[in-house]
Design a protein around this motif. Structure first.
Motif, short mmCIF file in Angstrom:
data_model
loop_
_atom_site.label_atom_id
_atom_site.label_comp_id
_atom_site.label_asym_id
_atom_site.label_seq_id
_atom_site.Cartn_x
_atom_site.Cartn_y
_atom_site.Cartn_z
N ILE A 14 25.23 9.11 -8.55
CA ILE A 14 25.15 9.42 -9.99
C ILE A 14 24.97 8.13 -10.79
O ILE A 14 24.20 8.09 -11.75
N ARG A 15 25.67 7.07 -10.39
CA ARG A 15 25.49 5.78 -11.08
C ARG A 15 24.02 5.34 -11.03
O ARG A 15 23.45 4.87 -12.02
N LEU A 64 33.98 7.91 -11.88
CA LEU A 64 32.99 7.81 -12.96
C LEU A 64 33.65 7.76 -14.33
O LEU A 64 33.18 7.04 -15.23
N GLU A 65 34.73 8.52 -14.51
CA GLU A 65 35.43 8.48 -15.80
C GLU A 65 36.11 7.11 -16.00
O GLU A 65 36.15 6.59 -17.11
N LYS A 66 36.63 6.54 -14.92
CA LYS A 66 37.24 5.21 -15.03
C LYS A 66 36.20 4.18 -15.47
O LYS A 66 36.51 3.24 -16.22
N ASP A 67 34.95 4.36 -15.03
CA ASP A 67 33.86 3.46 -15.43
C ASP A 67 33.22 3.88 -16.74
O ASP A 67 32.17 3.33 -17.13
N ARG A 68 33.80 4.90 -17.41
CA ARG A 68 33.39 5.36 -18.74
C ARG A 68 31.96 5.92 -18.78
O ARG A 68 31.25 5.79 -19.77
#
Length: 287
Positions: A14-15, A64-68
């Motif tokens: 996803i990134r 992914l949420e931690k990486d905003r």
């Protein structure tokens, strides 16, 4: 092999999409979920990613949420979470209304569509009770056994993969039921390294079934219900062309019969629309 993908590999996939794709990313548990939900979303503005397991979805979303990262959401099976009061822990993770996608399909009008095609109206009338309730009740003891065995209950680690439904479902004229003793014996045969008191387990399951303590739609597993539906069509309430119908055929037909008209009546659909309103830069559905 897709099933061996780690949650970090899912997150990395996803990134890597983000520099070239600004739309919504919807994670789901598996390929069959992607095929069903994929029919309802706007495929130009929402990409669907099978994460190959609930734990993969939860861990990947956390990364992914931690990486905003924004514009990413997930749909997971509620399994026993609603009856246990477990929260997904993120506004971006939404759960099925009932135990899983398959029970959500079985609770919808898709069942009537399939019964109209493969059932016998005369035999259905003779059962004297709704087919949906008959299947749900027959699946309930197995749902409770799965729950008791789960890590949040007795952590029995029982194995269910090799259960023969033909060996545990009793058809009696116009109805059918799960034989709890045979069900426990079937599971014991697959789990012979796991010790448990068979009589104590039988009494506990029977007590839970009688108690009406939990919503059966949260207890029963959809794939179990579809196995029982297939047996019912072959032996109790099916038409002539359903005599040899298989679990795999019914599983596929039920998914196809579940259209947007049925999906739009679910709480999950309302939750997805709310997510869209809360994230106005991203879309899930057309229009």
């Amino acid at each position: 092999m897709k099933q061996f993908l780690t949650p970090h590999e899912i997150a990395n996939t996803i990134r890597m999409m983000r520099p070239v794709y600004a739309g919504t990313v919807l994670m789901v548990e598996g390929d069959s979920d992607a095929r069903v939900y994929g029919r309802f979303i706007d495929r130009k503005r929402c990409s669907i990613i099978p994460a190959h397991g609930k734990s993969n979805v939860l861990i990947a979303m956390g990364v992914l949420e931690k990486d905003r990262y924004t514009g990413i959401l997930a749909v997971i099976d509620s399994d026993y979470w609603r009856m246990e009061g477990t929260d997904p822990g993120s506004v971006n993770i939404l759960m099925t209304d009932t135990h899983d996608l398959e029970t959500m399909i079985l609770s919808s009008g898709a069942l009537e569509t399939v019964l109209a095609e493969f059932g016998s109206a005369q035999k259905i009338r003779k059962t004297g009770s709704p087919i949906r309730e008959m299947i749900l009740h027959a699946a309930l003891p197995l749902g409770y056994l799965r729950w008791i065995s789960s890590s949040k209950q007795d952590n029995l680690s029982l194995k269910f993969r090799d259960i023969s439904f033909a060996a545990v479902i009793v058809t009696e004229g116009k109805t059918m039921r799960m034989d709890i003793d045979d069900m426990i014996e079937e599971v014991r045969a697959s789990s012979d390294t796991v010790p448990f008191d068979r009589e104590e387990l039988r009494l506990r399951i029977a007590g839970l079934v009688r108690s009406n303590r939990h919503d059966p739609w949260q207890v029963c597993r959809g794939h179990d219900m579809i196995h029982i539906l297939a047996i019912g069509l072959r032996t109790v309430f099916g038409g002539r062309h359903a005599k040899n119908i298989s679990y795999e055929q019914i599983d596929s037909i039920m998914r196809i019969a579940f259209g947007f008209a049925e999906f739009s009546q679910t709480r999950l659909y309302s939750s997805l629309k709310k997510w869209e309103r809360d994230n106005p830069d991203f879309s899930v559905f057309p229009g």
